[in-house]
Design an enzyme around this catalytic site. Sequence first.
Site, short mmCIF file in Angstrom:
data_model
loop_
_atom_site.label_atom_id
_atom_site.label_comp_id
_atom_site.label_asym_id
_atom_site.label_seq_id
_atom_site.Cartn_x
_atom_site.Cartn_y
_atom_site.Cartn_z
N GLY A 232 0.82 -1.20 0.00
CA GLY A 232 0.00 0.00 0.00
C GLY A 232 0.85 1.25 0.00
O GLY A 232 2.02 1.23 0.39
N CYS A 233 0.27 2.34 -0.44
CA CYS A 233 1.03 3.59 -0.58
C CYS A 233 1.50 4.11 0.78
O CYS A 233 2.68 4.42 0.97
CB CYS A 233 0.21 4.63 -1.33
SG CYS A 233 -1.44 4.91 -0.68
N TYR A 234 0.59 4.21 1.75
CA TYR A 234 1.00 4.67 3.08
C TYR A 234 2.00 3.70 3.71
O TYR A 234 2.96 4.11 4.36
CB TYR A 234 -0.21 4.79 4.01
CG TYR A 234 -1.10 5.98 3.79
CD1 TYR A 234 -0.62 7.28 3.94
CD2 TYR A 234 -2.45 5.82 3.48
CE1 TYR A 234 -1.45 8.38 3.76
CE2 TYR A 234 -3.29 6.91 3.31
CZ TYR A 234 -2.79 8.18 3.45
OH TYR A 234 -3.62 9.27 3.29
N ALA A 235 1.75 2.39 3.52
CA ALA A 235 2.63 1.39 4.11
C ALA A 235 4.03 1.51 3.54
O ALA A 235 5.03 1.38 4.26
CB ALA A 235 2.06 0.00 3.89
N ALA B 90 5.46 4.27 2.31
CA ALA B 90 6.09 5.47 2.88
C ALA B 90 6.53 5.21 4.32
O ALA B 90 7.63 5.60 4.72
CB ALA B 90 5.12 6.66 2.82
#
Lengths: 349, 349, 349, 349
Positions: C153-156, C158
Amino acid sequence: MHKYERTANVAIVGARGYTGQELARLLLAHPAARLTACFSTDATYRLSDLLPEASAASVPVYSLKDAIPSGGLDAIFLATPAEVSMELAPKLLEAGMSVIDLSGAFRLEAAQYPKWYGFEHKSASALAAARYGLVPWTKPSETKTPVLISNPGCYATAALTAILPLLAHGLIEPETLVIDAKSGTSGAGKKAAENLLFSEVDGDCLPYKVAAHQHLPEIIRHAKAFAGAEIDPAFSTHLLPVKRGITAAVYARVKKGVTASKVAGAFAEAYENYALVRHGAPAPALLSLRKVVGSARAHVAHHLDGDKLYVYSAIDNLLKGAASQAVENLNALLGLPVTTGLLDKEGTL
Amino acid sequence: MHKYERTANVAIVGARGYTGQELARLLLAHPAARLTACFSTDATYRLSDLLPEASAASVPVYSLKDAIPSGGLDAIFLATPAEVSMELAPKLLEAGMSVIDLSGAFRLEAAQYPKWYGFEHKSASALAAARYGLVPWTKPSETKTPVLISNPGCYATAALTAILPLLAHGLIEPETLVIDAKSGTSGAGKKAAENLLFSEVDGDCLPYKVAAHQHLPEIIRHAKAFAGAEIDPAFSTHLLPVKRGITAAVYARVKKGVTASKVAGAFAEAYENYALVRHGAPAPALLSLRKVVGSARAHVAHHLDGDKLYVYSAIDNLLKGAASQAVENLNALLGLPVTTGLLDKEGTL
Amino acid sequence: MHKYERTANVAIVGARGYTGQELARLLLAHPAARLTACFSTDATYRLSDLLPEASAASVPVYSLKDAIPSGGLDAIFLATPAEVSMELAPKLLEAGMSVIDLSGAFRLEAAQYPKWYGFEHKSASALAAARYGLVPWTKPSETKTPVLISNPGCYATAALTAILPLLAHGLIEPETLVIDAKSGTSGAGKKAAENLLFSEVDGDCLPYKVAAHQHLPEIIRHAKAFAGAEIDPAFSTHLLPVKRGITAAVYARVKKGVTASKVAGAFAEAYENYALVRHGAPAPALLSLRKVVGSARAHVAHHLDGDKLYVYSAIDNLLKGAASQAVENLNALLGLPVTTGLLDKEGTL
Amino acid sequence: MHKYERTANVAIVGARGYTGQELARLLLAHPAARLTACFSTDATYRLSDLLPEASAASVPVYSLKDAIPSGGLDAIFLATPAEVSMELAPKLLEAGMSVIDLSGAFRLEAAQYPKWYGFEHKSASALAAARYGLVPWTKPSETKTPVLISNPGCYATAALTAILPLLAHGLIEPETLVIDAKSGTSGAGKKAAENLLFSEVDGDCLPYKVAAHQHLPEIIRHAKAFAGAEIDPAFSTHLLPVKRGITAAVYARVKKGVTASKVAGAFAEAYENYALVRHGAPAPALLSLRKVVGSARAHVAHHLDGDKLYVYSAIDNLLKGAASQAVENLNALLGLPVTTGLLDKEGTL
């Protein structure tokens, strides 16, 4: 504080949209009107969820399915889609209420609806009786209530405010008229649509409905009505990455002998008794959207360069382009100064 | 990969600005040019601070005070203010380098500079010899190097790309021409100015330099040069709350008998051998700024409604409006296809 | 140019969304992969409507209803909702294709799905076999193809890029860990939703899914897997009025004796052989979203103030947070350097 | 309308900035104060150029060089840089006026100024006598006028409003406290600076002054003063691509046994008699910047997840974070309810 003889009872159908919210806000603070109720196609919201004003908590929201108001109101505002307004307005008039409709349902001639709005107009007699409420151009009338007032479109308000003084004095060559308008996204309302997503709008300035915007025939029709002028302008609309505000650039060639002072004079005469239009030479304070957003005013700046006339018109699309002009129309209906409850609406940063 | 006979050595004066950065980026990736140095009025930066490309690290930045390049370069780009370019260009030409100037210093006639640029032009012979590099309209020339190429202004590029096909075929009534242009903020450069602050620009769409923008005489002059047409258009510029991109709406009445297919034919003929203009009927893919931002192309959409012609032109102001057109001019100078190193520059979300 | 032994045939399911578009763009330019087809739940678009690259025109788009690919592909990317991926992935694996899934369908344990994704996981064996593809943390594997790779995932991405070096070296007190993340709107995809309208997002920075975002258990699970650390961070997500990019601020207290150079050393060791992470002290070039938008890189900046550690991580949510990391996973699958086709993806203004 | 016994005469030094403008706007509409004059370091503007309110026209603007006010005013507001306030405040106090300073000149201890503000504090006795005016935390005082009131910083107001109830009741582990704050650009004022250009800010969310923002020691000092708590929070500030508003996310671990209802109770007790703080569970109406922009209120939302406490605080940086809190301080000085003239300041779209 001014003492008003009586307080008018009013209601809104469709207060959940951006325009409806602004209208509710204005009416909650109006010195001579009382917002007694809101009506909704889905009554799943409370007005206090939308507006921070404490007084919002005491305004009930009814479902239109359950209850169509049957009187007891001085005026009712329709902030509904055009087809809904077309159906509702005649019923409400019959029930004895004046109607101020913010949709396009009563702005054109019946025959124009299929082309510009995509539906047949089914309320011909209401349409014929409707009065187009462009302030300050609409003349006071002796019509007995109830009346149906058609509140002008946002682009049409910006454009007509700029061109009517010129047309009324015959200053421009009509066939050279061009109107290039740009609007913030709230003009498209709150409905979810892919083309209105932040990811699509930000960083862009998309021309849309090229030669096909329904405010074009509205401008043409009422230029004729108010100024006796036959016009056929080029008209463009753009979607700005901005929430609120319309700015329109108007271009025309002036007729032989027309000077800058004649142009200035036409604006001065048109708006000398009307506090909600400011006009003058182009300067950021008159040209900037920020200076009219949050305000009930229109700003108009004009400049003559040889025979080329530039006019810029700016309004808050949700206020002068919708909700505050609707309140002006209410005020006229109640015999009050049109600016009642509106003069203190001022723009901010 | 194509094999180029030789690699041209080039340099940039003024790579720290938005245009200079884009130019440096394009040249670092160019298959037939080598960016050997940058020059700056303050050499306090490194190119690798501005650009993430690994190759940026090996390009030295010199102070203009210390070292004016005295040859050894095939071409030098000036991304400097007009007055700086006016002074520098003749010296560099004398030193044997071709100059591609991105400022306005060599776009008008000398007599026009006091009015439109606010200074007297002091490099008259360079100005007289300069070639206006509007691609693909500028004809190839046999001039021996070194040459001075005046890279067109961003608004002028957007406007001329849209109107030259019409003027060349005599399709429109010139006195009805209106150009309403809107630009992102990067067009104003990186200098700190109160009116360019985020707090001032966001939420607005300010018309500026009404009837006074220096790209207006540039458009008029080169419409004459390329299409033999005398025009005097109304011309407005607006500051969009957008970083990159120009969109211009062009309005005119067509001459009697001009049909939509004649208009389409004029664009097809003008750009049939040029990959960097896309044209067609209005559709979001052609009208949207997002689709040209990051690209070296211009998009042109046109629609005829009765005798009213609408043309919309969109470019990336930093690329086709500045840096990538400068690279096209370099390519022409080197005898390469003008699109060399540019076809793969494509827009993104 | 590097010569690749063979070209892999790949396809995308769901190329119309923001992530799918970026993925298509990367694959069209990939030196060792050929985008042979796209599949869609509604095949009413052409890839050339979405992407300006000339090569887009030759990629057919098939409806998933008509044709499920039955082999002939080396890998297929799923840019589909989690429930669709959950259904599709096992079928495609069975048909012999490796699957790189960009949804959340294969990132957690089966028992977590009802709480965090709102559905029961029905593809337990595929889930058990899926490999979480966080580059460069995922170790190369000898697994025979076809494999199912779960793209993070994108947040994960980052968050884990910022915290794994710290956890792997045991530098911080895990119970003090806080992750405050902010994302552009493209992370929410292209579906029409009222809360993603420009009118709603502009001017705001809304915290959402407080303590309820599905990337939180993803971060916790894979922190355990990659660094053996048990963490339970506070985790906030905010919606920025920005199209692209995620920036995450990570806070923790370091363990006694941990110095700034130990922190710097942990990052250096973790990423010394990996070109797509840049790290260093806080400076605009490392902290700015603009510097990673359009790029396949992650930027990580860290600062120790007493025992308070600040780490900032920035990625393009559509690239390192989705499409370019998926290409890294393809590259790993093909035995190529993970950065193949990605090093030249660089940010712009 | 309430009748006030007398009207206070007030003035503003520095009305041209964003904060000064908002302050002038509030004072022009205040029922018990009269804005008699503005003072400026350059008196080249008229208040009516900045504000659309008709009453702005009658407020003179004097140059500070020519005339320092020598009495006749009940209170004077300083919306000036900290070093200017430091010099001016003692002189004005001596002349008999109460001073409400909106700068940071009187918020810290003298010894802290070189590190956090970059200058030596030269007005030690005024600093010692200054009262920090955080409403509603500052207790009414019997001090005879004139007094010097230090109006809190914008970030400090957002943070202290969120954490003081928790600290006052000893609910959280102080060493786990993290404050991640995000501000609109108007917080940085109207001065031209490259990093505040639209082209630089749009599309970004830049962390700045990492561990070095001057509001950090202000938060620490006054947490001690109001709640007796020793804290040393991690504190980040980000620049949002938004004009107005601050949102701060506060994270902490609660002490053993602390329940959600205890947290809610602490907020209820702190703000039960204060109309300008709204608090409750996280919901868009409490979390959204848009709902406080234009309003004098603070919104605080809190959520307990295990021992992890999330608190979100939102204010308009120019109002509760500056101008309206300054008016609250004026009201307290005049013995009026602090909310006088402020309750009707409400957010809009």
